[in-house]
Design an enzyme around this catalytic site. Structure first.
Site, short mmCIF file in Angstrom:
data_model
loop_
_atom_site.label_atom_id
_atom_site.label_comp_id
_atom_site.label_asym_id
_atom_site.label_seq_id
_atom_site.Cartn_x
_atom_site.Cartn_y
_atom_site.Cartn_z
N ASP A 111 -17.68 -32.31 -22.41
CA ASP A 111 -16.47 -31.48 -22.51
C ASP A 111 -16.71 -30.44 -23.59
O ASP A 111 -17.15 -30.79 -24.69
CB ASP A 111 -15.28 -32.37 -22.90
CG ASP A 111 -14.07 -32.16 -22.01
OD1 ASP A 111 -13.53 -31.05 -22.05
OD2 ASP A 111 -13.68 -33.10 -21.30
N ASP A 218 -12.82 -26.77 -21.55
CA ASP A 218 -11.41 -26.99 -21.81
C ASP A 218 -10.67 -25.67 -21.97
O ASP A 218 -11.20 -24.73 -22.57
CB ASP A 218 -11.29 -27.83 -23.09
CG ASP A 218 -9.88 -28.28 -23.39
OD1 ASP A 218 -9.28 -28.94 -22.53
OD2 ASP A 218 -9.40 -27.99 -24.50
N GLU A 277 -11.22 -25.35 -17.07
CA GLU A 277 -9.83 -25.77 -16.88
C GLU A 277 -8.99 -24.50 -16.89
O GLU A 277 -8.77 -23.90 -17.94
CB GLU A 277 -9.41 -26.72 -18.00
CG GLU A 277 -7.97 -27.19 -17.87
CD GLU A 277 -7.45 -27.86 -19.13
OE1 GLU A 277 -6.52 -28.67 -19.00
OE2 GLU A 277 -7.95 -27.58 -20.23
N HIS A 354 -7.75 -37.16 -16.80
CA HIS A 354 -7.22 -37.80 -18.01
C HIS A 354 -5.85 -37.27 -18.43
O HIS A 354 -5.27 -37.78 -19.39
CB HIS A 354 -8.22 -37.59 -19.16
CG HIS A 354 -8.38 -36.14 -19.51
ND1 HIS A 354 -9.01 -35.25 -18.67
CD2 HIS A 354 -7.98 -35.43 -20.58
CE1 HIS A 354 -8.98 -34.04 -19.22
NE2 HIS A 354 -8.37 -34.12 -20.39
N ASP A 355 -5.36 -36.24 -17.76
CA ASP A 355 -4.10 -35.60 -18.14
C ASP A 355 -2.95 -35.92 -17.21
O ASP A 355 -1.87 -35.33 -17.33
CB ASP A 355 -4.28 -34.07 -18.19
CG ASP A 355 -4.92 -33.61 -19.49
OD1 ASP A 355 -4.83 -34.34 -20.49
OD2 ASP A 355 -5.51 -32.51 -19.50
#
Length: 584
Positions: A111, A218, A277, A354-355
């Site tokens: 990430d 990210d 993202e 994960h969100d």
């Protein structure tokens, strides 16, 4: 053309990079597997499970942030890009994971969190030390404003993502600094070339030199801000802070920054995989500016719309659950499945990360009688989608949301707790459910915590995740839903995922590279679509309800054979509850 690329007539772009046909498995390290009994998952634990991931049919492991961090936002607040959180292990452990993946013909991506750092990062510590420090301009510092009564006010009226203002007052130098997320996550100033060069060296090249194969990037479209920071119009009259996403998404220099990062940090290492993202970018034309091969910015991006299904219409109402119709999902899937057709761009397919809450609980049914069958139906939807496929840890065994009766004390996530506490503080009007009750109800479905429960390996204590006290409670149903129970069961969700991931590769022209077309769009019970490339066609039929539905596409199956379904016996005219089928 990169050394990994091959010409392929089945691919609309003509260039088939290694990452296009990959199945990517996201590991959330805190919750995956704890090798030393301290209650935290760790990187040696991931190394121990690489054979499991290979047996599933995974090509790429994506490791969520494992950098050194105070962990205010689960590692998305990085205090040292070149070190690993001690609870997770060491840099050498990451090198061992790279080696373990590469030995099995798999890849590893990390990430990349470079919109902001932690306030504990040495760069920010220097930046806040004095107004004339060399690194002062590596972050955004602005003087206060004052209202008519002489009260100190932030430089602008922006609401941040984790509730509260995007500005925090710093007593030492008597200025405010900008943070789109928590106050412990100050935003880096990408307008400063020296800052960008430091980011490339410390966060990108350092890890590519160790053999990492790419990055999930990210908050990729937030690096370029409107740095005059004008106030935004008041849309919420009850608050002094206002939604201001347009001030930092897809800003004026964003493509310049991403092309520079590609040219200077990625391209020298060959065909590096990058998946951005990408929030708040609804127009596919604008998305192609990021993902076209000719743009030389990113390999692909996540369009977050599927994760937002059921969320409230604004940042303030994000965790107030909003009922949705199947046409909502169809329009999202169709948009991001078809926008690359005939272009040199690429796309992604996912329904968990994960969100977000677990897909079985959100899009299928976590009722005991439908849990497994709806997990398999969703697997069929995902493996037949165009683009690079991403699956999240536990999705392959049909993990579900935390039990509804769990109290707020079991929730750990900074974002969800921020919304809950804000609701607690607000004065409540009489009559009807309170905001606090509405937020809690939304968190039971949508909270980020659901995806962060420990991975369920077996039926021993704490689901076999740890021998210690886990940082987060294991799901009450781990005895029923776990890897060990499913591994040798040919009818399990895990076995089904293994089978359909193989089929995805076997019929790659259609499933990975095919053109996408929705049938019977207005139907709110079933989702049917066609995948095609040249003369080949596949028909995917999915019942999204817990009742039998008429199969309205029977005429389309003429001359087609049933390739795979999630029931052992099907009848042509009827779809059973949560039934899914693929015809070829």
């Amino acid at each position: 053309m990169s050394p990994h690329a091959t010409q392929d007539t089945a691919v609309p772009t003509g260039t088939n990079n290694w990452w296009k046909e990959a199945t990517v498995y996201q590991v959330y390290p805190a919750s995956f597997y704890d090798s030393n009994g301290d209650g935290w998952g760790d990187i040696p634990g991931v190394v121990k499970k690489v054979d499991y991931l290979q047996s599933l049919g995974v090509d790429v492991v994506w490791l969520s942030p494992m950098y050194d961090s105070p962990m205010h936002d689960m590692g998305y607040d990085v205090s040292d890009y070149e070190n690993v959180l001690p609870a997770y292990g060491t840099v050498q452990d990451v090198e061992s994971l790279v080696e373990a993946c590469h030995l099995r013909g798999m890849k590893l991506i990390l990430d990349l969190v470079v919109n902001h750092s932690s306030d504990q990062h040495a760069w920010f510590q220097e930046s806040r030390s004095s107004k004339d420090n060399d690194k002062r301009d590596w972050y955004f510092w602005r003087p206060p404003r004052y209202d008519e009564a002489g009260n100190r006010m932030p430089p602008s009226n922006y609401r941040g993502y984790f509730a509260g203002s995007t500005w925090t007052w710093d007593e030492k130098t008597e200025e405010y600094y900008l943070h789109l997320y928590a106050k412990e996550q100050p935003d880096l100033n990408w307008d400063n070339k020296t800052t960008r060069e430091a980011i490339y060296n410390s966060a990108v090249r350092f890890w590519l030199d160790k053999g990492v194969d790419g990055f999930r990037v990210d908050t990729v479209n937030k690096y370029s801000k409107h740095t005059s920071f004008p106030d935004v119009p008041i849309t919420d009259p009850k608050s002094y802070i206002q939604p201001a996403i347009g001030m930092w998404c897809n800003g004026p220099r964003i493509h310049e920054f991403l092309r520079e990062m590609y040219d200077e940090a990625f391209a020298p290492y060959g065909d590096v995989m990058t998946v951005g993202e990408l929030a708040n970018t609804p127009d596919p034309k604008n998305v192609l500016e990021y993902v076209g091969a000719s743009a030389k910015e990113l390999s692909m991006v996540f369009h977050l719309d599927i994760g937002h299904i059921g969320m409230g219409p604004s940042l303030e109402e994000k965790y107030i659950f909003t009922p949705w119709k199947l046409t909502k999902m169809k329009s999202i899937v169709e948009k991001w499945q078809s926008f690359i057709e005939g272009t040199d761009g690429w796309t992604t397919a996912f329904c968990e990360n994960h969100d977000n809450g677990r897909s079985v609980s959100r899009f299928g049914s976590d009722a005991p009688e439908f849990r497994e069958i709806s997990a398999k139906m969703l697997a069929l939807m995902m493996v037949t989608m165009t683009g690079t496929l991403f699956i999240y840890q536990g999705q392959e065994i049909g993990m579900i949301n935390a039990p509804r009766e769990w109290p707020i004390e079991e929730y750990k996530d900074i974002e969800g707790l921020g919304y809950y506490r804000e609701a607690e503080q607000r004065s409540e009007n009489g009559g009807g459910p309170t905001r606090k009750e509405n937020i809690m109800d939304g968190l039971r479905i949508l909270a980020r915590d659901h995806s962060r429960l420990p991975m369920q390996w077996d039926d021993s204590e704490h689901a076999g995740f740890t021998t210690g006290k886990p940082w987060m409670r294991a799901h009450d149903l781990y005895g029923e839903i776990n890897v060990k129970r499913q591994e040798n069961d040919a009818s399990s969700v895990l076995s089904f995922w293994k089978d359909v991931l193989r089929l995805r590769k076997e019929y790659r022209e259609l499933f990975i590279h095919g053109a996408f077309q929705v049938l019977d769009y207005e139907n709110q019970e079933t989702f049917c679509f066609v995948k095609s490339r040249d003369e080949k066609r596949a028909l995917v039929v999915l019942n999204f309800t817990d009742k039998s539905q008429p199969f309205t596409q029977t005429e389309k199956t003429a001359g087609m054979k049933l390739l795979v379904g999630n029931y052992s016996v099907s009848s042509l005219g009827t779809l059973k509850p949560f039934e899914g089928r693929v015809y070829m």
